[in-house]
Motif scaffolding. Structure first.
Motif, mmCIF file in Angstrom:
data_model
loop_
_atom_site.group_PDB
_atom_site.id
_atom_site.type_symbol
_atom_site.label_atom_id
_atom_site.label_comp_id
_atom_site.label_asym_id
_atom_site.label_seq_id
_atom_site.Cartn_x
_atom_site.Cartn_y
_atom_site.Cartn_z
ATOM 1 N N GLU A 130 1.330 -1.386 0.134
ATOM 2 C CA GLU A 130 -0.071 -0.022 -0.117
ATOM 3 C C GLU A 130 0.857 1.084 -0.058
ATOM 4 O OE1 GLU A 130 -2.307 -0.498 3.645
ATOM 5 O OE2 GLU A 130 -0.345 0.524 4.683
ATOM 6 N N SER A 147 -3.135 -2.518 -2.342
ATOM 7 C CA SER A 147 -4.002 -1.054 -1.774
ATOM 8 C C SER A 147 -3.187 0.464 -1.845
ATOM 9 C CB SER A 147 -4.709 -1.220 -1.087
ATOM 10 O OG SER A 147 -5.618 -0.314 0.048
ATOM 11 N N SER A 151 -5.715 7.188 1.532
ATOM 12 C CA SER A 151 -6.817 8.057 1.693
ATOM 13 C C SER A 151 -7.102 9.631 0.997
ATOM 14 C CB SER A 151 -7.148 7.345 3.209
ATOM 15 O OG SER A 151 -7.603 6.480 4.201
ATOM 16 N N PRO A 152 -7.139 9.026 -0.079
ATOM 17 C CA PRO A 152 -6.647 8.549 -1.047
ATOM 18 C C PRO A 152 -5.122 8.864 -1.855
ATOM 19 C CG PRO A 152 -8.514 9.946 -2.226
ATOM 20 C CD PRO A 152 -8.105 10.030 -0.531
ATOM 21 N N ASN A 170 -7.694 -3.300 -3.723
ATOM 22 C CA ASN A 170 -8.587 -2.480 -2.625
ATOM 23 C C ASN A 170 -8.323 -0.798 -3.566
ATOM 24 O OD1 ASN A 170 -10.431 -2.495 -1.367
ATOM 25 N ND2 ASN A 170 -8.704 -1.913 0.457
ATOM 26 N N VAL A 171 -9.137 -0.910 -3.433
ATOM 27 C CA VAL A 171 -8.879 1.377 -4.704
ATOM 28 C C VAL A 171 -10.184 2.045 -3.549
ATOM 29 C CG1 VAL A 171 -7.951 0.486 -6.168
ATOM 30 C CG2 VAL A 171 -10.089 0.706 -6.604
ATOM 31 N N GLU A 172 -10.435 3.597 -3.026
ATOM 32 C CA GLU A 172 -11.455 4.076 -2.287
ATOM 33 C C GLU A 172 -11.753 4.510 -3.600
ATOM 34 O OE1 GLU A 172 -10.250 5.629 1.648
ATOM 35 O OE2 GLU A 172 -8.842 5.891 0.815
ATOM 36 N N GLY A 174 -14.193 8.236 -4.334
ATOM 37 C CA GLY A 174 -15.288 9.065 -3.740
ATOM 38 C C GLY A 174 -15.017 10.309 -5.195
ATOM 39 N N GLU A 181 -9.680 12.952 -4.630
ATOM 40 C CA GLU A 181 -10.692 12.009 -4.445
ATOM 41 C C GLU A 181 -10.649 10.054 -4.875
ATOM 42 O OE1 GLU A 181 -13.341 15.267 -4.694
ATOM 43 O OE2 GLU A 181 -12.872 14.342 -6.894
ATOM 44 N N TYR A 182 -9.706 10.131 -5.633
ATOM 45 C CA TYR A 182 -10.338 8.220 -5.319
ATOM 46 C C TYR A 182 -8.584 7.952 -5.753
ATOM 47 C CZ TYR A 182 -9.177 9.457 -10.923
ATOM 48 O OH TYR A 182 -9.116 8.961 -11.975
ATOM 49 N N ASP A 183 -8.554 6.178 -4.997
ATOM 50 C CA ASP A 183 -6.478 6.415 -5.482
ATOM 51 C C ASP A 183 -6.465 5.331 -7.017
ATOM 52 O OD1 ASP A 183 -6.487 6.170 -2.518
ATOM 53 O OD2 ASP A 183 -7.717 4.219 -2.579
#
Length: 188
Positions: A130, A147, A151-152, A170-172, A174, A181-183
């Motif tokens: 990560e 990952s 965040s993010p 695994n990604v965020e 948003g 706002e996103y990974d």
């Protein structure tokens, strides 16, 4: 610490059951020795000095580089086995080109620093890879989780990435802006 070299040779084993900080300019020579870092302890690199030769590092605690903008080489043919936390907070941790990096649990984290691994692939058999920053080298994720971000954020990898059937991603998500706002995993 200090300017003189340190050595762990002759197939000797050092069990690090307490946290330790490595400072100064002297290298550590493992030759054919073994360093065991216990769970709940930290081996904190606060130098750009190197681990020379080979040997084995078994990390169940935290192995990190927290000071020094340069590169710390982790032995030319060292076997590094991670079940704890391996993290680059600053500078570069350069894993051994003729050695191995195997993670069966725990986390490999980029958080302000970089990780390089030439030669053989990093083997992520469990746990998580990560963070944000740059990983230079190939990764074989056979059973762990990739990952990107914290965040993010964006994890850059320069090298081949292989993910097996038991591996996960695994990604965020948003929003529409990468790394805020996103990974994203940017693999080249």
């Amino acid at each position: 610490s200090g300017t003189g070299g340190k050595g762990l040779s002759g197939s000797r084993t050092l069990n690090s059951n307490f946290s330790a900080t490595w400072t100064g300019t002297g290298n550590i020579d493992f030759s054919s020795g073994t360093l065991n870092i216990a769970a709940g302890t930290t081996f904190d690199i606060q130098t750009d000095a190197d681990v020379t030769q080979g040997g084995t590092i078994n990390n169940a605690g935290t192995f990190q580089k927290s000071t020094g903008a340069g590169t710390t080489d982790i032995g030319f043919d060292t076997a590094f086995n991670n079940t704890g936390t391996f993290q680059a907070l600053t500078g570069t941790l350069n894993l051994p080109p003729n050695g191995s990096y195997t993670q069966t649990s725990g986390v490999t984290r980029l958080n302000g620093g970089s990780i390089t691994k030439s030669g053989t692939s990093m083997s992520i058999q469990g746990g998580t890879l990560e963070g944000v920053g740059t990983l230079t080298g190939s990764v074989n994720n056979s059973g762990g989780t990739l990952s990107p971000g914290l965040s993010p954020g964006q994890l850059n990898e320069s090298g081949a990435y292989t993910q097996g059937a038991s591996g996960a991603f695994n990604v965020e998500i948003g929003g529409l802006t990468v790394a805020t706002e996103y990974d994203r995993a940017a693999i080249t």
